[in-house]
Every structure is written in structure tokens, then in C-alpha cells.
Design a protein around this motif. Structure first.
Motif, PDB file in Angstrom:
ATOM      1  N   GLU A 122     -33.588  61.923  44.351  1.00 49.57           N
ATOM      2  CA  GLU A 122     -33.438  61.013  43.220  1.00 49.57           C
ATOM      3  C   GLU A 122     -34.598  61.110  42.228  1.00 49.57           C
ATOM      4  O   GLU A 122     -34.580  60.413  41.207  1.00 49.57           O
ATOM      5  CB  GLU A 122     -33.320  59.571  43.728  1.00 49.57           C
ATOM      6  N   VAL A 123     -35.583  61.952  42.511  1.00 51.02           N
ATOM      7  CA  VAL A 123     -36.681  62.151  41.557  1.00 51.02           C
ATOM      8  C   VAL A 123     -36.136  62.641  40.221  1.00 51.02           C
ATOM      9  O   VAL A 123     -36.611  62.254  39.143  1.00 51.02           O
ATOM     10  CB  VAL A 123     -37.717  63.136  42.134  1.00 51.02           C
ATOM     11  N   GLN A 124     -35.100  63.486  40.274  1.00 51.57           N
ATOM     12  CA  GLN A 124     -34.500  63.991  39.036  1.00 51.57           C
ATOM     13  C   GLN A 124     -33.789  62.885  38.255  1.00 51.57           C
ATOM     14  O   GLN A 124     -33.485  63.060  37.074  1.00 51.57           O
ATOM     15  CB  GLN A 124     -33.519  65.112  39.361  1.00 51.57           C
ATOM     16  N   LEU A 146     -36.018  49.609  57.025  1.00 47.74           N
ATOM     17  CA  LEU A 146     -35.697  49.500  55.594  1.00 47.74           C
ATOM     18  C   LEU A 146     -36.072  50.774  54.863  1.00 47.74           C
ATOM     19  O   LEU A 146     -37.175  51.299  55.041  1.00 47.74           O
ATOM     20  CB  LEU A 146     -36.450  48.322  54.982  1.00 47.74           C
ATOM     21  N   PHE A 147     -35.157  51.285  54.041  1.00 48.98           N
ATOM     22  CA  PHE A 147     -35.414  52.378  53.106  1.00 48.98           C
ATOM     23  C   PHE A 147     -35.007  51.888  51.721  1.00 48.98           C
ATOM     24  O   PHE A 147     -33.869  51.436  51.532  1.00 48.98           O
ATOM     25  CB  PHE A 147     -34.602  53.625  53.462  1.00 48.98           C
ATOM     26  N   GLN A 148     -35.909  51.978  50.758  1.00 50.98           N
ATOM     27  CA  GLN A 148     -35.602  51.511  49.406  1.00 50.98           C
ATOM     28  C   GLN A 148     -36.237  52.431  48.384  1.00 50.98           C
ATOM     29  O   GLN A 148     -37.412  52.785  48.490  1.00 50.98           O
ATOM     30  CB  GLN A 148     -36.109  50.079  49.208  1.00 50.98           C
ATOM     31  N   ASP A 149     -35.458  52.826  47.363  1.00 49.24           N
ATOM     32  CA  ASP A 149     -35.982  53.658  46.288  1.00 49.24           C
ATOM     33  C   ASP A 149     -35.551  53.094  44.945  1.00 49.24           C
ATOM     34  O   ASP A 149     -34.675  52.228  44.873  1.00 49.24           O
ATOM     35  CB  ASP A 149     -35.507  55.112  46.437  1.00 49.24           C
ATOM     36  N   ASP A 150     -36.187  53.579  43.885  1.00 45.89           N
ATOM     37  CA  ASP A 150     -35.841  53.149  42.528  1.00 45.89           C
ATOM     38  C   ASP A 150     -35.185  54.280  41.751  1.00 45.89           C
ATOM     39  O   ASP A 150     -35.428  54.458  40.562  1.00 45.89           O
ATOM     40  CB  ASP A 150     -37.089  52.641  41.792  1.00 45.89           C
ATOM     41  N   GLY A 151     -34.353  55.064  42.448  1.00 42.99           N
ATOM     42  CA  GLY A 151     -33.629  56.153  41.795  1.00 42.99           C
ATOM     43  C   GLY A 151     -32.475  55.652  40.952  1.00 42.99           C
ATOM     44  O   GLY A 151     -32.401  54.471  40.600  1.00 42.99           O
ATOM     45  N   GLY A 152     -31.554  56.542  40.652  1.00 46.97           N
ATOM     46  CA  GLY A 152     -30.439  56.180  39.787  1.00 46.97           C
ATOM     47  C   GLY A 152     -29.431  55.258  40.418  1.00 46.97           C
ATOM     48  O   GLY A 152     -28.630  54.634  39.715  1.00 46.97           O
ATOM     49  N   ASN A 355     -45.287  62.359  40.357  1.00 49.33           N
ATOM     50  CA  ASN A 355     -45.015  60.962  39.999  1.00 49.33           C
ATOM     51  C   ASN A 355     -44.103  60.289  41.021  1.00 49.33           C
ATOM     52  O   ASN A 355     -43.224  59.512  40.670  1.00 49.33           O
ATOM     53  CB  ASN A 355     -44.395  60.880  38.605  1.00 49.33           C
ATOM     54  N   PHE A 356     -44.299  60.616  42.282  1.00 53.47           N
ATOM     55  CA  PHE A 356     -43.446  60.061  43.330  1.00 53.47           C
ATOM     56  C   PHE A 356     -44.297  59.808  44.568  1.00 53.47           C
ATOM     57  O   PHE A 356     -45.169  60.610  44.912  1.00 53.47           O
ATOM     58  CB  PHE A 356     -42.306  61.021  43.672  1.00 53.47           C
TER      59      PHE A 356
END
Length: 646
Positions: A122-124, A146-152, A355-356
Motif C-alpha cells: 500500500e506504499v504505492q 492488531l494490524f493497521q495501516d493508512d493505505g488506500g 517514508n514508511f
């Protein structure tokens, strides 16, 4: 942070969705067809719905909470109706398949890596972090992952593909995922149940969705098909408007199922989970985590507040007293990655992110580039023989020795694929081989295909050729640099002697080579060789670079007396035979002598171990003998006393 959407209290609408809106699904708690409950493998014909109508739910506990035993349960009778005339048969997915499919992950960290891969892909789409943490389930206080990301994020269609088997839109050269199976196998390997929250914006339409994949629900209600209840909301406006595909009863039934079998007891708690996600991103919560055979959680959250560990591997050997050398080895990254998620994730990706961040239990993981930790580095190029239709590939392997390697056993090649570690510290020379000990390498092999669990490569002709080439380059590097590598070995006498006095041969075993050399060669600087890792206490036949050069220049032959001082008193005298030996032959002879020293050292260690065992057995025999003597003495006294009684 996107402000929370307020749901209209006066609107209660059913939500049903699938890849095909005309395909009805089965309600998990009733006999009504429900578009919102999506089987993992979609039905091909509407008239086939009756074939998967679930039986009356019967609550039933797990036979075992251990992952490797969770698939051992009896399957009840199944009623399958014959297809209508002209219709096609379709494959169905039984809940047992969720477990058997997840057994592709032999290692829990391999499953966690799959979920990290999804976030890295999701970096892209703008992702800047992925959080991995332990949370507590309010219903019963049990731990969850818990797994959480700020991707799309995922819109309703993408979430359904994520929950289905074999769907994958990741076809780019930069993405790691490709099979469309990793989410199901990884989550089911870590726990019995998973709930997913996701927000996304596509074409000015913002949505948020919830999906539940629950092995517990499917088993305890005796489902014969894998049913996945989902609900979706349109959050483009001020309100969180439910997206409808069916009726009010359908939506209410699915919400009821999610609340009954998820960690959240109310709809309010469910909606609050989106507040941390922000305008876009995904949150995955895996609960009912698996236990080991001893009935303890497989993942250990207690030993380190900033780490997640594999309990069985971390506790291995703790019950017995370990030597200082073994403890030193176990503190190295080559061992820690087996049980520490922080250590494993630090080397999981070849190139460092700009940036990740991977944030484990509140603390970012510092990435480790293995090539930066090597000394005496050498880059070896390999061009695999690919098919004519494939582009020519060029693989560069950085090979060297760990700067702080605690022992010769620290070795192996780290092979990556599309930036992702597939085989960590691969010992291409096999266990027990002396050659190659201490040699570490890093390479990226994008021309090969990894297995589905991404912990190995498919054993193709390309793999066999690569393995052969890596073995060859490892041995070649070891031959050229073993005199440097041996100094890394704390257990060798050469290492200890050099620590006492690196400038002089130890224990009076000085090899007076200068006196035995011709006058025109007595200016050879041996101190420089020592500083570079050369040790006069080791077998020195070729005399390394300086002596090789002198031989090539056809200088008079050297006739040194060489003492093997690695704990032995044997002396090998080379006389006229050196006259006819080339520099390469001398180097090979030196290696053979070194290997003999290592073999004798190993034999000595084995003999010492045998002596210790025999001494223990002798001590046990003495104790048994003493006990038998006391017993006989007691019986003799009892017999004498009995004889005296009239």
C-alpha cells in the motif's frame, strides 16, 4: 483524521453486496437468501442456493484450541441437491478448507509477514505506516492481534475479493502479493477468527466496510460452506448511509451475526473502530489466537513489551544451563530472528523505506541491511540461464563475514524476492560442512517464483542452478578468506592466542620462518599479514599474498617448518616437496591442514563429552551400588534378628 460519520437513526436499511448483485447468498442464522453473506467461492447459478442451506445451528466447542489440531473434527451429513437441467455444477468450500489452507504456514512469523506485505504494497497508495500490536478483547479479556495501516483502503468490491480465494489485483513488478490467498492463510494461521474494517475513496465516493471471517462461527453453527457476513456504508456525505443490496431483514441478520461472533457487543462499538483509521486505511483484528500443545498462547506478549515472540522457540534451552558461547550465539540476529518478531521484521525487506515505518507495539522497527553488517565484502555477479522468452537477468550477491559474528556457525545466504526475504541464512553447503562456515551473503532473486507461504522457492531447474552457483561462490570465498574467518571463532585456540598477543606466536610455538628463508626474502612483512587476520599459529604453507607473489616471481623455494598449534603438538615438515608445488597447491594444502585441525578439535570435543557421560554413568552406578549394599545389609540384619527370636 476524518470526523466520525453519524448514522441516521430513522433509517434502517438492509445491506447486501457481492461481485454479482443478482447472486443471492445464504443467511448464516436463517434459511433466507442473503446477498450480504458472501461465500468464498461465488455460486454460479441462482437455483443452486438450496444446495448450501445450512442446518439448524448447534453450538459446539472446539476439540482443541491448538492450530495443528483444530481441523480434527467430525463433519455431519450434508444434503446436496442435484443441479437443475441445463445448469452447471459448482465447487464449494467447506470450513475445514480454511484450516487446511492455512497449514501452508509452518511458521507463525511467516503468516505475520504476509500481513506486513499487504501493508507494504500500500506504499504505492500513500501508506506511511503499519502498526502491529496486541489488544485485549472486551468480551472476555483475551489477547488479539492488531494490524493497521493508512493505505488506500478497500471499497466493498475489493474487500469481497480480499475475503475470496484466488482474487488478486497485484500484478505489478513492485508488489509482493500475487496469489490472492495470503490474507486467508495468514489470518487463519494466527487465530480462529478475523474481523476487517476498511475505508476507501474511489471516484469521489467514500465508503467504509466491515467483514467477518470466523472459523469459530462456521464450526459451532455446523456450516457446510464458508459464509462471510459483510456490511458497507457510504460516507461521502455527513451521514454514514448503509449501502443496500437487499432487504432490511438481510442487513439486520448480518449485523447480528457480526456482533454475536466478533469482539464487539454493540453497533456503536463496531462503528468506533473506524475513528482510528482516518479518511482511508485498513484495520485487521485477529482474535481467538491459537494455543500451543501446552495450552498456552503460541505468541508471547509478556516477555518484552516492545516485541512479540514465539513462545516455544524463545524458551528453547532455557531449562538447561547454556555455555557462554551458546548464549552469545543466541543473542545474534542470526538466531534472534527465529523467535523475535522485531528481529525478523528488521531484516524482512531488502531496501530501506524512505517514508514508511513498521511500528511494533508502539515502537518503530529499525531496518537492518545485512550487507552493511559485513566486512571483507565481495560482490559476485551471476547471470542465470533463463528461457529465451524471458529477459536476461543479472544477480549480484554481496558476500562477506559478519562484523560481530560470535562463531563460525554464523553463516548462510539471505535470498530476497521483490524486496522480500524468502530464505534467511540459507546454508547451501548443508549442515556439518566445514567449508563455508562464517560466510554470509545477500542477494535478490526476482527470476524465481516463491512458494505460496513465501518462505521458500519452488524447486525448479532455475533453483537448482542457483543453489549450485551459491555453493560454488561460498566455497571460493571461504578458500580465499578462511584465514580471516577463523579469527571470528571464539572457541578456537587461534582466536584466544591472538587475543593474548596478536604480534607473537603463542605458547612458545614460534615458527622461525625468517631464519629459514633465503636472505633475499627476509624482508617480508609478517606483521601486516597478522593485522589483516593472518595468524602465525595457524598452518602457514602458502604464506598468503606476499609469499604467493614471491613464488610467482620464481623466487627460491621456501622450506618452512610448520607447527599446528590449534591445541595439538603435531608438526608437519615440508622440504623438497615444496619445490614442485604451485601457490594454488600450497593454498589447497593449507586448507586441508586447517580442516584436519577442525576435525581433530571436533573429535576432541566429542571425546570430552563421552568422558563426561561415562563419568555420570559411573557416578550413578556407584550410587546404585551403595543403595544395594545398604539394602543387603538391612536384610542381613533383619535375618539375623529373626534367627535370634525363639
Amino acid at each position: 483524521m476524518l470526523p466520525p460519520k453519524i448514522e441516521k437513526p430513522e433509517i434502517v436499511v438492509e445491506i447486501g453486496s457481492s461481485d454479482d448483485e443478482d447472486v443471492p447468498q445464504v443467511n448464516p442464522t436463517s434459511n433466507k437468501t442473503t446477498p450480504q453473506c458472501v461465500p468464498l467461492m461465488q455460486l454460479q447459478q441462482q437455483q443452486d442456493v438450496a444446495a448450501i442451506t445450512p442446518p439448524v445451528p448447534v453450538k459446539e466447542g472446539f476439540e482443541s484450541r491448538s492450530f495443528w489440531k483444530a481441523g480434527a473434527y467430525a463433519v455431519g451429513p450434508t444434503t446436496v441437491l442435484a443441479p437443475f437441467e441445463g445448469s452447471l455444477e459448482h465447487a464449494r468450500v467447506h470450513p475445514k478448507f480454511l484450516h487446511s489452507n492455512a497449514t501452508s504456514h509452518k511458521w507463525a512469523f511467516g503468516a505475520i509477514a504476509e500481513l506486513l506485505d499487504n501493508a507494504v504494497d500500500e506504499v504505492q497508495n500513500g501508506a506511511t505506516f503499519v502498526k502491529v500490536d496486541k489488544i485485549d478483547v472486551l468480551k472476555d479479556g483475551s489477547p488479539a492481534l492488531l494490524f493497521q495501516d493508512d493505505g488506500g483502503g478497500m471499497n466493498p468490491e475489493c474487500l469481497r475479493k480480499c475475503m475470496s480465494l484466488g482474487y488478486s489485483t497485484k500484478k505489478g513488478s513492485s508488489t509482493i502479493g500475487q496469489y490472492g490467498n495470503g490474507f486467508k492463510t495468514s489470518t487463519m494461521r494466527l487465530g480462529a477468527d478475523v474481523i476487517v474494517f476498511s475505508r476507501a475513496t474511489n471516484a469521489s465516493k467514500a465508503t467504509q466496510s466491515v467483514g467477518l471471517l470466523s472459523y469459530t462461527f462456521l464450526r459451532k453453527t455446523q456450516q457446510n460452506d464458508v459464509i462471510v457476513p459483510m456490511i458497507d456504508f457510504d460516507i461521502s456525505g455527513h451521514w454514514a448511509d448503509p449501502i443496500t443490496y437487499g432487504s432490511q431483514d438481510d442487513w439486520s441478520s448480518n449485523l447480528e451475526t457480526i456482533l454475536e461472533w466478533s469482539p464487539f457487543a454493540s453497533k456503536t462499538e463496531l462503528m468506533e473502530q473506524f475513528e482510528e483509521i482516518g479518511p482511508h486505511g485498513t484495520k485487521v483484528i485477529i482474535y481467538n489466537l491459537w494455543l500451543n500443545d501446552e495450552g498456552i498462547y503460541e505468541l508471547n506478549f509478556d516477555d518484552d513489551d516492545e516485541d512479540i515472540r514465539l513462545r516455544d522457540e524463545a524458551n528453547h534451552g532455557h531449562l538447561k544451563k547454556l555455555s557462554k558461547r551458546v548464549l552469545e550465539l543466541q543473542s545474534h540476529i542470526t538466531y534472534r530472528f527465529r523467535y523475535s518478531l522485531r528481529a525478523y521484521a528488521s531484516m524482512l525487506y531488502l531496501r530501506k523505506f524512505e517514508n514508511f515505518k513498521i511500528i511494533l507495539r508502539g515502537k518503530p522497527i529499525e531496518q537492518l541491511h545485512i550487507a552493511d553488517e559485513l566486512k571483507y565484502k565481495k560482490v559476485v555477479t551471476y547471470r542465470p540461464q533463463l528461457a529465451t522468452t524471458m529477459k536476461e537477468a543479472c544477480v549480484e550477491t554481496t558476500i562477506g563475514v559478519f562484523k560481530d559474528a560470535p562463531a563460525l556457525t554464523v553463516c548462510g545466504l539471505n535470498v530476497y524476492h521483490k524486496n522480500r526475504l524468502i530464505r534467511p541464512f540459507w546454508k547451501v553447503n548443508g549442515e556439518g560442512s566445514v567449508r563455508g562456515n562464517g560466510v554470509v551473503g545477500v542477494l535478490e532473486a526476482n527470476f524465481m517464483e516463491p512458494t505460496h507461504d513465501k518462505q521458500d522457492f519452488e524447486r525448479s531447474a532455475l533453483f537448482v542452478r542457483l543453489e549450485s552457483r551459491l555453493k560454488q561462490m561460498t566455497i571460493e570465498y571461504w578458500k580465499d578468506n578462511y584465514h580471516l574467518i577463523v579469527l571470528q571463532h571464539p572457541g578456537s585456540s587461534s582466536h584466544n592466542k591472538l587475543k593474548r598477543d596478536p604480534a607473537q606466536p603463542p605458547d612458545g610455538h614460534a615458527v622461525d620462518i625468517q631464519k629459514q628463508m633465503p636472505a633475499n626474502q627476509q624482508n617480508v612483512d609478517f606483521s601486516s599479514n597478522v593485522n589483516e587476520g593472518m595468524h602465525l599459529g595457524q598452518p602457514i604453507v602458502g604464506l598468503q599474498a606476499n609469499m604467493r607473489q614471491s613464488m610467482r616471481n620464481e623466487h627460491p623455494a621456501i622450506q618452512p617448518s610448520i607447527a599446528l598449534t590449534d591445541g595439538y603438538n603435531d608438526e608437519v615438515i615440508y622440504e623438497d616437496r615444496l619445490m614442485s608445488m604451485s601457490a594454488d597447491q600450497l593454498c589447497e594444502e593449507n586448507i586441508n591442514l586447517f580442516m584436519k585441525c577442525e576435525e581433530r578439535r571436533q573429535k576432541e570435543a566429542e571425546l570430552n563429552k563421552s568422558i563426561e557421560e561415562l563419568e555420570k554413568r559411573l557416578e550413578q552406578a556407584k550410587r546404585r551400588n551403595a543403595q544395594v549394599s545398604l539394602h543387603l545389609e538391612a536384610r542381613k540384619k533383619a535375618s539375623e534378628q529373626a534367627g535370634k527370636v525363639p
